[in-house]
Scaffold this motif. Structure first.
Motif, PDB file in Angstrom:
ATOM      1  N   LEU A   1       0.848  -1.183   0.000  1.00  0.00           N
ATOM      2  CA  LEU A   1       0.000   0.000   0.000  1.00  0.00           C
ATOM      3  C   LEU A   1       0.889   1.241   0.000  1.00  0.00           C
ATOM      4  O   LEU A   1       1.676   1.439   0.935  1.00  0.00           O
ATOM      5  CB  LEU A   1      -0.896   0.001   1.230  1.00  0.00           C
ATOM      6  CG  LEU A   1      -1.685  -1.286   1.473  1.00  0.00           C
ATOM      7  CD1 LEU A   1      -2.442  -1.217   2.782  1.00  0.00           C
ATOM      8  CD2 LEU A   1      -2.620  -1.579   0.315  1.00  0.00           C
TER       9      LEU A   1
ATOM     10  N   HIS B   1     -10.622  -1.656   5.441  1.00  0.00           N
ATOM     11  CA  HIS B   1      -9.496  -2.552   5.715  1.00  0.00           C
ATOM     12  C   HIS B   1      -9.893  -3.611   6.739  1.00  0.00           C
ATOM     13  O   HIS B   1      -9.514  -4.777   6.599  1.00  0.00           O
ATOM     14  CB  HIS B   1      -8.263  -1.770   6.188  1.00  0.00           C
ATOM     15  CG  HIS B   1      -7.484  -1.163   5.077  1.00  0.00           C
ATOM     16  ND1 HIS B   1      -6.587  -1.878   4.315  1.00  0.00           N
ATOM     17  CD2 HIS B   1      -7.471   0.104   4.576  1.00  0.00           C
ATOM     18  CE1 HIS B   1      -6.054  -1.082   3.404  1.00  0.00           C
ATOM     19  NE2 HIS B   1      -6.580   0.124   3.536  1.00  0.00           N
TER      20      HIS B   1
ATOM     21  N   ILE C   1      -9.658  -7.544   5.983  1.00  0.00           N
ATOM     22  CA  ILE C   1      -8.873  -8.452   6.825  1.00  0.00           C
ATOM     23  C   ILE C   1      -9.729  -9.622   7.292  1.00  0.00           C
ATOM     24  O   ILE C   1      -9.302 -10.786   7.245  1.00  0.00           O
ATOM     25  CB  ILE C   1      -8.264  -7.689   8.022  1.00  0.00           C
ATOM     26  CG1 ILE C   1      -7.166  -6.735   7.528  1.00  0.00           C
ATOM     27  CG2 ILE C   1      -7.717  -8.654   9.075  1.00  0.00           C
ATOM     28  CD1 ILE C   1      -6.723  -5.713   8.560  1.00  0.00           C
TER      29      ILE C   1
ATOM     30  N   THR D   1      -0.547  -8.994   7.978  1.00  0.00           N
ATOM     31  CA  THR D   1      -0.676  -7.630   7.493  1.00  0.00           C
ATOM     32  C   THR D   1      -0.035  -6.717   8.515  1.00  0.00           C
ATOM     33  O   THR D   1      -0.092  -6.996   9.717  1.00  0.00           O
ATOM     34  CB  THR D   1      -2.147  -7.237   7.230  1.00  0.00           C
ATOM     35  OG1 THR D   1      -2.191  -5.918   6.683  1.00  0.00           O
ATOM     36  CG2 THR D   1      -2.998  -7.313   8.479  1.00  0.00           C
TER      37      THR D   1
ATOM     38  N   TYR E   1      -0.066  -6.359   2.889  1.00  0.00           N
ATOM     39  CA  TYR E   1      -0.720  -7.636   3.161  1.00  0.00           C
ATOM     40  C   TYR E   1       0.152  -8.712   2.525  1.00  0.00           C
ATOM     41  O   TYR E   1       0.567  -8.564   1.381  1.00  0.00           O
ATOM     42  CB  TYR E   1      -2.105  -7.712   2.515  1.00  0.00           C
ATOM     43  CG  TYR E   1      -3.130  -6.799   3.133  1.00  0.00           C
ATOM     44  CD1 TYR E   1      -3.852  -7.220   4.242  1.00  0.00           C
ATOM     45  CD2 TYR E   1      -3.382  -5.543   2.609  1.00  0.00           C
ATOM     46  CE1 TYR E   1      -4.808  -6.389   4.808  1.00  0.00           C
ATOM     47  CE2 TYR E   1      -4.328  -4.703   3.168  1.00  0.00           C
ATOM     48  CZ  TYR E   1      -5.041  -5.136   4.267  1.00  0.00           C
ATOM     49  OH  TYR E   1      -5.980  -4.313   4.834  1.00  0.00           O
TER      50      TYR E   1
ATOM     51  N   ILE F   1      -9.415  -3.688  -1.721  1.00  0.00           N
ATOM     52  CA  ILE F   1      -8.821  -2.778  -0.744  1.00  0.00           C
ATOM     53  C   ILE F   1      -9.346  -1.372  -1.014  1.00  0.00           C
ATOM     54  O   ILE F   1      -9.305  -0.895  -2.158  1.00  0.00           O
ATOM     55  CB  ILE F   1      -7.282  -2.838  -0.830  1.00  0.00           C
ATOM     56  CG1 ILE F   1      -6.812  -4.250  -0.456  1.00  0.00           C
ATOM     57  CG2 ILE F   1      -6.643  -1.784   0.059  1.00  0.00           C
ATOM     58  CD1 ILE F   1      -5.340  -4.494  -0.673  1.00  0.00           C
TER      59      ILE F   1
ATOM     60  N   ASP G   1      -8.249   1.558  -0.644  1.00  0.00           N
ATOM     61  CA  ASP G   1      -7.298   2.520  -1.214  1.00  0.00           C
ATOM     62  C   ASP G   1      -7.375   2.565  -2.733  1.00  0.00           C
ATOM     63  O   ASP G   1      -7.060   3.589  -3.343  1.00  0.00           O
ATOM     64  CB  ASP G   1      -5.864   2.165  -0.807  1.00  0.00           C
ATOM     65  CG  ASP G   1      -5.670   2.073   0.699  1.00  0.00           C
ATOM     66  OD1 ASP G   1      -6.538   1.484   1.386  1.00  0.00           O
ATOM     67  OD2 ASP G   1      -4.648   2.556   1.186  1.00  0.00           O
TER      68      ASP G   1
END
Length: 123
Positions: free
Chosen positions: A7, A29, A33, A45, A82, A99, A101
């Motif tokens: 990331l 997130h 996860i 992670t 991750y 994800i 992001d």
């Protein structure tokens, strides 16, 4: 197959987000996860502190040289990762696309296969 999903963070992009948007990223997130744990694909992670807290170590003339700050001066930095174990690269990309992001311009998510771990070449 093992893959590292890294990331890449741009502080200016993060700072421009509202508190609600930042909270949504955190919640996303958390959901991601939990899904990886449930599927058995999560190895680990980790999130990293801001690069201003980094220490760079090099050896010159047989002696360690330690300096404060990031190794590279750039607007983006590695914010976390991750490490997953999944069927193939297509599945790793499918997971990375989940994800939060990835939906924000200026943040980067990169997928790379692990070449070796614990001294053993990966298949």
């Amino acid at each position: 197959m093992k893959f590292l999903i890294s990331l890449h963070i741009n502080p200016a992009v993060i700072d421009a987000l509202t508190d609600e948007e930042k909270a949504a990223i955190g919640d996303g997130h958390g959901t991601f996860i939990e899904a990886l744990k449930k599927s058995g694909e999560l190895i680990t992670t980790q999130a990293l502190v801001d690069p201003s807290q980094a220490t760079v170590v090099s050896v010159r003339n047989g002696r360690p040289v330690v300096t404060d700050g990031p190794f590279l001066e750039s607007k983006e930095y590695l914010g976390g990762f991750y490490l997953i174990d999944c069927e193939n690269k297509e599945r790793a990309i499918e997971l990375a696309a989940q994800i939060p992001d990835t939906a924000i311009e200026g943040l980067g998510v990169e997928v790379r296969q692990v070449m070796f771990a614990d001294g053993q070449l990966e298949a």
